[in-house]
Design a protein around this motif. Structure first.
Motif, PDB file in Angstrom:
ATOM      1  N   HIS A  71       6.889  -8.188  -2.330  1.00 35.59           N
ATOM      2  CA  HIS A  71       6.292  -7.357  -2.109  1.00 35.59           C
ATOM      3  C   HIS A  71       5.918  -7.759  -0.561  1.00 35.59           C
ATOM      4  O   HIS A  71       4.781  -8.840  -0.127  1.00 35.59           O
ATOM      5  CB  HIS A  71       5.349  -6.564  -2.764  1.00 35.59           C
ATOM      6  N   ARG A  72       6.447  -7.195   0.668  1.00 31.28           N
ATOM      7  CA  ARG A  72       5.789  -7.575   2.222  1.00 31.28           C
ATOM      8  C   ARG A  72       4.149  -7.122   2.303  1.00 31.28           C
ATOM      9  O   ARG A  72       4.187  -5.772   1.841  1.00 31.28           O
ATOM     10  CB  ARG A  72       6.601  -7.299   2.468  1.00 31.28           C
ATOM     11  N   TYR A  73       3.868  -7.683   2.822  1.00 28.60           N
ATOM     12  CA  TYR A  73       2.582  -6.998   3.625  1.00 28.60           C
ATOM     13  C   TYR A  73       2.106  -6.049   4.268  1.00 28.60           C
ATOM     14  O   TYR A  73       3.284  -6.835   5.170  1.00 28.60           O
ATOM     15  CB  TYR A  73       1.297  -7.776   3.210  1.00 28.60           C
ATOM     16  N   SER A  74       1.093  -5.676   4.949  1.00 31.88           N
ATOM     17  CA  SER A  74       0.896  -4.993   6.918  1.00 31.88           C
ATOM     18  C   SER A  74       0.037  -4.696   6.910  1.00 31.88           C
ATOM     19  O   SER A  74      -0.814  -4.781   5.791  1.00 31.88           O
ATOM     20  CB  SER A  74       2.040  -3.772   5.607  1.00 31.88           C
ATOM     21  N   TYR A  75      -0.914  -4.768   8.171  1.00 28.27           N
ATOM     22  CA  TYR A  75      -2.088  -5.061   8.318  1.00 28.27           C
ATOM     23  C   TYR A  75      -2.967  -3.055   7.637  1.00 28.27           C
ATOM     24  O   TYR A  75      -3.867  -3.635   7.572  1.00 28.27           O
ATOM     25  CB  TYR A  75      -1.862  -4.614   9.761  1.00 28.27           C
ATOM     26  N   SER A  76      -1.826  -2.152   7.117  1.00 31.23           N
ATOM     27  CA  SER A  76      -2.391  -1.078   7.097  1.00 31.23           C
ATOM     28  C   SER A  76      -3.397  -1.502   5.086  1.00 31.23           C
ATOM     29  O   SER A  76      -3.619  -0.402   4.268  1.00 31.23           O
ATOM     30  CB  SER A  76      -1.285  -0.471   7.214  1.00 31.23           C
ATOM     31  N   ASP A  77      -2.581  -1.941   5.141  1.00 34.92           N
ATOM     32  CA  ASP A  77      -3.162  -3.166   3.102  1.00 34.92           C
ATOM     33  C   ASP A  77      -4.271  -3.361   2.642  1.00 34.92           C
ATOM     34  O   ASP A  77      -4.709  -4.354   3.176  1.00 34.92           O
ATOM     35  CB  ASP A  77      -2.229  -3.840   2.663  1.00 34.92           C
ATOM     36  N   THR A  78      -4.677  -2.036   2.902  1.00 32.17           N
ATOM     37  CA  THR A  78      -6.956  -2.556   2.486  1.00 32.17           C
ATOM     38  C   THR A  78      -6.963  -3.723   1.105  1.00 32.17           C
ATOM     39  O   THR A  78      -8.001  -3.997   1.088  1.00 32.17           O
ATOM     40  CB  THR A  78      -7.310  -1.827   1.896  1.00 32.17           C
ATOM     41  N   TYR A  79      -6.159  -3.412   0.357  1.00 29.62           N
ATOM     42  CA  TYR A  79      -6.241  -5.156  -0.985  1.00 29.62           C
ATOM     43  C   TYR A  79      -6.061  -6.201  -0.375  1.00 29.62           C
ATOM     44  O   TYR A  79      -6.835  -7.124  -1.531  1.00 29.62           O
ATOM     45  CB  TYR A  79      -5.334  -4.121  -2.353  1.00 29.62           C
ATOM     46  N   LEU A  80      -5.805  -6.296   0.317  1.00 29.25           N
ATOM     47  CA  LEU A  80      -5.797  -7.942   1.603  1.00 29.25           C
ATOM     48  C   LEU A  80      -7.192  -8.417   1.333  1.00 29.25           C
ATOM     49  O   LEU A  80      -8.103  -8.137   2.244  1.00 29.25           O
ATOM     50  CB  LEU A  80      -4.574  -7.885   2.232  1.00 29.25           C
TER      51      LEU A  80
END
Length: 213
Positions: A71-80
């Motif tokens: 699963h890739r991340y993005s800057y909009s992923d708030t769980y990081l």
């Protein structure tokens, strides 16, 4: 003789910078920064390799055998967590600074080989390139140290339920990407120090800058 010695030093520095930059680009895309061992959670039993831009799970208890899901991340992923977000930016900045440092080194070497030596201009290019390489290496080391801190303190990540990854694993360790990142940082730092050490030999004629009207 001194001139060729300095030129060879800069050529070696350029080689170290190039190899360090390639390794930095490589480790930025790899997922094995942290390895999570998930043994007690039945639905997600297996391994999870957590990188700066993606997470991959390896599950062995499925009927179809080993199952790999990424699963890739993005800057909009708030769980990081904050450490991954900052490390993403640090690695991106390191790669950009590495490219800029390479450009400055190449232009400086072209001036030396062509015999068009303006002392201030040429030395300033090498110094600027060296400083950028050192900063890039420091950025990568910062990401490595922060990653190690997160592993040692067993910090968790609240991934979405669809990833089937628990908030905190049974145990975690640093992955195989970390040595690659350390080597990239070392090469960039070494390249920067070699580049800054450049000095124009005194017996070389230095041509003044000629302004065109």
């Amino acid at each position: 003789m001194a001139r060729f010695k300095n030129v060879n030093c800069q050529a070696a520095s350029f080689s170290f910078n190039t190899l360090g930059w390639i390794l930095a680009m490589t480790c930025m895309g790899l997922a094995e920064w942290r390895v999570w061992h998930m043994e007690s959670s039945a639905p997600s039993r297996g391994l999870a390799c957590i990188g700066m831009w993606r997470v991959c799970t390896y599950q062995h208890n499925r009927p179809q055998g080993r199952v790999i899901a990424c699963h890739r991340y993005s800057y909009s992923d708030t769980y990081l967590p904050l450490d991954i977000r900052i490390s993403q930016n640090l690695l991106l900045a390191a790669c950009l600074l590495g490219v800029l440092g390479k450009v400055l080194t190449v232009t400086g070497l072209l001036r030396v080989y062509a015999g068009r030596l303006q002392k201030d201009t040429t030395c300033n290019r090498f110094v600027a390139s060296g400083v950028l390489s050192i900063i890039a290496g420091a950025f990568i080391l910062t990401a490595v140290i922060w990653n190690r801190h997160s592993v040692l303190h067993e910090e968790g990540i609240r991934f979405p339920p669809s990833f089937h990854i628990p908030f905190r694993p049974d145990r975690q360790e640093m992955g195989s990407t970390v040595p690659v990142a350390v080597l990239a940082a070392f090469l960039l730092l070494l390249s920067g120090l070699l580049t800054i050490s450049f000095q124009l030999p005194r017996n070389i004629q230095v041509y003044p800058e000629v302004s065109q009207v």
